[in-house]
Design an enzyme around this catalytic site. Structure first.
Site, PDB file in Angstrom:
ATOM      1  N   GLU A 245      28.662 -38.219  92.255  1.00 14.51           N
ATOM      2  CA  GLU A 245      28.682 -38.259  90.791  1.00 14.51           C
ATOM      3  C   GLU A 245      29.278 -39.566  90.275  1.00 14.51           C
ATOM      4  O   GLU A 245      30.477 -39.646  90.077  1.00 14.51           O
ATOM      5  CB  GLU A 245      29.437 -37.059  90.268  1.00 14.51           C
ATOM      6  CG  GLU A 245      28.893 -35.732  90.800  1.00 14.51           C
ATOM      7  CD  GLU A 245      29.571 -34.531  90.190  1.00 14.51           C
ATOM      8  OE1 GLU A 245      30.028 -34.605  89.034  1.00 14.51           O
ATOM      9  OE2 GLU A 245      29.645 -33.506  90.865  1.00 14.51           O
ATOM     10  N   MET A 311      23.057 -30.089  87.514  1.00 14.80           N
ATOM     11  CA  MET A 311      24.379 -29.688  87.011  1.00 14.80           C
ATOM     12  C   MET A 311      24.331 -29.568  85.485  1.00 14.80           C
ATOM     13  O   MET A 311      24.835 -30.415  84.746  1.00 14.80           O
ATOM     14  CB  MET A 311      25.443 -30.685  87.471  1.00 14.80           C
ATOM     15  CG  MET A 311      25.632 -30.649  88.974  1.00 14.80           C
ATOM     16  SD  MET A 311      26.932 -31.745  89.588  1.00 14.80           S
ATOM     17  CE  MET A 311      26.120 -33.338  89.420  1.00 14.80           C
ATOM     18  N   TYR A 313      25.860 -28.190  83.074  1.00 12.87           N
ATOM     19  CA  TYR A 313      27.115 -27.680  82.509  1.00 12.87           C
ATOM     20  C   TYR A 313      28.038 -28.862  82.273  1.00 12.87           C
ATOM     21  O   TYR A 313      27.707 -30.000  82.619  1.00 12.87           O
ATOM     22  CB  TYR A 313      27.767 -26.643  83.425  1.00 12.87           C
ATOM     23  CG  TYR A 313      27.637 -26.912  84.905  1.00 12.87           C
ATOM     24  CD1 TYR A 313      28.378 -27.913  85.536  1.00 12.87           C
ATOM     25  CD2 TYR A 313      26.759 -26.162  85.679  1.00 12.87           C
ATOM     26  CE1 TYR A 313      28.252 -28.152  86.894  1.00 12.87           C
ATOM     27  CE2 TYR A 313      26.626 -26.400  87.053  1.00 12.87           C
ATOM     28  CZ  TYR A 313      27.374 -27.393  87.648  1.00 12.87           C
ATOM     29  OH  TYR A 313      27.245 -27.640  89.000  1.00 12.87           O
ATOM     30  N   ASP A 314      29.175 -28.605  81.652  1.00 16.41           N
ATOM     31  CA  ASP A 314      30.090 -29.670  81.204  1.00 16.41           C
ATOM     32  C   ASP A 314      29.425 -30.551  80.153  1.00 16.41           C
ATOM     33  O   ASP A 314      29.778 -31.718  79.997  1.00 16.41           O
ATOM     34  CB  ASP A 314      30.582 -30.523  82.390  1.00 16.41           C
ATOM     35  CG  ASP A 314      31.425 -29.726  83.367  1.00 16.41           C
ATOM     36  OD1 ASP A 314      32.165 -28.835  82.916  1.00 16.41           O
ATOM     37  OD2 ASP A 314      31.326 -29.978  84.582  1.00 16.41           O
ATOM     38  N   TRP A 460      27.756 -22.752  90.136  1.00 15.61           N
ATOM     39  CA  TRP A 460      29.052 -23.384  90.387  1.00 15.61           C
ATOM     40  C   TRP A 460      30.108 -22.550  89.662  1.00 15.61           C
ATOM     41  O   TRP A 460      30.235 -22.580  88.467  1.00 15.61           O
ATOM     42  CB  TRP A 460      29.087 -24.837  89.882  1.00 15.61           C
ATOM     43  CG  TRP A 460      30.424 -25.443  90.181  1.00 15.61           C
ATOM     44  CD1 TRP A 460      31.525 -25.466  89.365  1.00 15.61           C
ATOM     45  CD2 TRP A 460      30.826 -26.045  91.413  1.00 15.61           C
ATOM     46  NE1 TRP A 460      32.580 -26.049  90.008  1.00 15.61           N
ATOM     47  CE2 TRP A 460      32.183 -26.420  91.265  1.00 15.61           C
ATOM     48  CE3 TRP A 460      30.185 -26.293  92.619  1.00 15.61           C
ATOM     49  CZ2 TRP A 460      32.904 -27.037  92.291  1.00 15.61           C
ATOM     50  CZ3 TRP A 460      30.902 -26.909  93.624  1.00 15.61           C
ATOM     51  CH2 TRP A 460      32.240 -27.286  93.452  1.00 15.61           C
TER      52      TRP A 460
END
Length: 491
Positions: A245, A311, A313-314, A460
Site C-alpha cells: 500500500e 480494499m 473501505y477507509d 477484512w
C-alpha cells in the site's frame, strides 16, 4: 488547509463570554501562569522532536494531524493499517481536489457509473464465488481480543489469507518465530475442509519497508521469488497475497510501477507448477481513482494474478484534510455528493477497476468488519458531513471493532441511523459518532457482489468480527451473513 464537502451543513458553536467570569485572585493567576509556561515549554519540545522524526521518516503522521490530534499512540496490526490507508485515501482525495476539475474521465471519455454492470463484462458461466477472509496473526500488543486458530470455523471461508509475513533482506520471512506454529494450525484446517485455500500475505506501506526494495532489480526480484517458492513449500501454503500500500504512491515513478508488474510476471512463472501444483497469486488493491491510476498497470496485472482484493473501505477517516464525518464503506454514492466524493464508494470503485481492464471474475470486492469513530464539533449536528474535531474515544485511533460497536449501541441515549442511499449505518451518543457495517449493510453488499457476477467477497477481517458472540448472536455474525447470501442458491 481543510476541505469542505459539498452541502456540508456546518453549525458553528459560540464561544463562551469570558467577561462574565469572576476575577481570579492574583496567587491563582501566577500559579496558572507558571503552569502554562511549563506546559508550553514541554509542548514545544515534544513538537520539535516529533517534527524532526517526521522529517527523518521515523514518524508516520502528517504535521497537520499531529497539531490537531497530538502524537500517535502505539499502534499495531489492524489499527496502524487502517490509519495509514485512511490517510493515503484522504491524501488522494485532497490531491484530486487540488489538481483536477470535478469531472472524471477514462481514456478522455466521460465515465458514468450506474448500479448495473455492463453486459460486455458479464461472464456466461461464473466460477465458484469466493469468500476471502484475512486472518491477522495474534499479537501480544493488539488492542483487540486475540483470535486463536481454534476459534476459527474451518467451513466459514473459501480462502484464508494469513496476515502478515515480512520481507527481510529481500526474502519472505515470518514476522515472529512463533508465527510458524499458527501457520500450521491454520493449514491443518484443510483436513476438515479439503476445499479451503490457505495463503500467506506479505505487506508493507509504500516505500517504507524491505518489500519496496524487492522490485528494484531483476536480481532482487529473483532472490525474493526464490524465497517465496521455498516458503510456500515449507509451510504447505496454497499461494501468496501481496498487500503493498501502495506502489508508486505518492509520486509518478513509472519505473517502480513497471518493476512491480515485472515482479508479478516473474512470480507467476515461478509458481505455475510447484510440485505439480499451481499456486495462487492475489494482490490487495486500492479503491480511489488517483491511487489506481498511479499504482497499477491493471491490464498487465490481470494476466498474472488469480484475483485482486479491492480494499473498498477507509473511504472516510478523520484527518486534518477532511475533518468531517463520512461512511467508512458506502455501497453507493448519495444524492447530495458532488465531484470526487461521488467516487468514494464500493460501486464506483468496482466499476472503475473493470473499466481499467480487470476481469469481472478476478475482482474480489472487500468489505469491513469494523468502524471508524469521530468526535463531533457540535452534538446537535449528527449526520453525514458533520464537522469533527478528531477521532472518537471509542476504539483505538478511530478504529472500532464490531464487539465494541455492539456495546456502544447498548448504551443509554445511543441513536442508530441506517442510510438508504449509502446502504450503511451510523450511530452516535453525545459527541461520539461511529460509521460502520452491520449485518444489514453487509447483506446489501453481498447481494450486490453476487448478483453482478464479481469473483467474490473479501473480508477484512476475521479478527475484528464478533468471534466470541458477545453481541448476543452467533460467532462471526458479519462474515456468516455474507456467507449465507453467497451460499443461497435462490439469490
Amino acid at each position: 488547509m481543510s476541505i469542505q464537502r459539498p452541502n456540508a451543513q456546518i453549525k458553528y458553536e459560540l464561544l463562551e463570554d469570558y467577561y462574565s467570569r469572576p476575577v481570579l485572585k492574583k496567587s491563582y493567576v501566577w500559579s496558572a501562569g507558571g503552569l502554562l509556561i511549563l506546559v508550553t515549554c514541554v509542548s514545544i519540545i515534544s513538537l520539535y522532536v516529533t517534527i524532526d522524526r517526521m522529517l527523518s521518516g521515523k514518524e508516520n503522521i502528517g504535521a497537520l494531524d499531529f497539531i490537531m490530534t497530538g502524537p500517535d499512540k502505539v499502534m499495531t496490526g489492524h489499527v496502524e493499517m487502517s490509519r495509514l490507508r485512511g490517510e493515503m485515501y484522504a491524501t488522494a482525495v485532497y490531491h484530486s481536489i487540488n489538481s483536477s476539475a470535478e469531472t472524471f474521465a477514462i481514456n478522455d471519455k466521460p465515465f458514468a457509473v450506474d448500479k448495473d454492470i455492463d453486459d460486455d463484462n458479464t461472464i456466461l458461466e461464473a466460477a465458484p464465488i469466493k469468500l476471502v477472509c484475512y486472518y491477522s496473526l495474534p499479537d501480544n500488543e493488539s488492542m483487540t481480543d486475540q483470535l486463536w486458530p481454534d476459534l476459527v470455523d474451518p467451513l466459514l471461508c473459501t480462502h484464508i489469507l494469513i496476515a502478515f509475513a515480512s520481507a527481510d533482506n529481500k526474502t519472505i520471512q515470518p514476522a515472529h518465530t512463533s508465527d510458524v506454529e499458527i501457520y500450521h494450525r491454520i493449514v491443518d484446517m484443510k483436513k476438515q475442509n479439503p476445499t479451503l485455500k490457505v495463503m500467506i500475505s506479505i505487506q508493507c506501506f509504500s516505500n517504507n519497508g524491505e518489500l519496496a526494495s524487492v522490485v528494484e532489480t531483476k536480481q532482487s526480484r529473483h532472490k525474493f521469488i526464490s524465497s517465496v517458492v521455498q516458503f510456500l513449500i515449507a509451510h504447505n501454503f496454497d499461494g501468496i497475497d501481496i498487500d503493498w500500500e501502495f506502489p508508486v504512491w505518492p509520486g509518478s515513478n513509472m519505473k517502480q510501477l513497471n518493476d512491480f508488474t515485472s515482479l508479478l510476471k516473474e512470480l507467476r512463472a515461478a509458481t505455475e507448477s510447484i510440485d505439480g501444483e499451481r499456486k495462487i497469486i492475489s494482490v490487495a488493491v486500492a479503491a480511489p481513482q488517483t491511487i489506481v491510476d498511479a499504482a497499477y498497470d491493471v491490464q498487465k496485472m490481470a494476466k498474472y494474478v488469480d484475483f485482486v482484493n479491492l480494499m473498498a473501505y477507509d473511504f472516510h477517516y478523520f484527518t486534518s484534510y477532511l475533518p468531517l464525518t463520512g461512511p467508512n464503506a458506502p455501497l453507493y454514492q448519495a444524492s447530495f455528493e458532488q465531484g470526487i466524493f461521488t467516487t468514494l464508494n464500493t460501486n464506483w470503485s468496482a466499476h472503475y477497476w473493470l473499466s481499467k481492464g480487470m476481469p469481472l471474475e478476478k475482482l474480489v470486492v472487500g468489505v469491513p468488519t469494523y468502524g471508524h469513530s469521530f468526535t463531533l464539533l457540535n452534538e446537535q449536528n449528527t449526520g453525514w458531513d458533520a464537522p469533527a474535531t478528531g477521532i472518537g474515544k471509542e476504539g483505538l485511533e478511530g478504529f472500532v471493532v464490531y464487539p465494541d460497536i455492539c456495546r456502544f449501541l447498548d448504551r443509554e441515549n445511543t441513536k442508530f441511523v441506517f442510510d438508504s442511499e449509502f446502504k450503511v449505518p451510523y450511530t452516535y451518543n453525545g459527541k461520539e459518532w461511529i460509521s460502520y457495517d452491520n449485518e444489514q449493510s453487509l447483506g446489501y453488499k453481498a447481494d450486490y457482489i453476487k448478483s453482478k457476477g464479481f469473483g467474490g467477497v473479501m473480508v477484512w477481517s476475521l479478527n475484528v468480527d464478533d468471534f466470541r458472540a458477545s453481541c448476543g448472536r452467533n460467532d462471526f455474525p458479519l462474515v456468516r451473513q455474507v456467507k449465507s447470501i453467497l451460499d443461497d442458491d435462490q439469490l
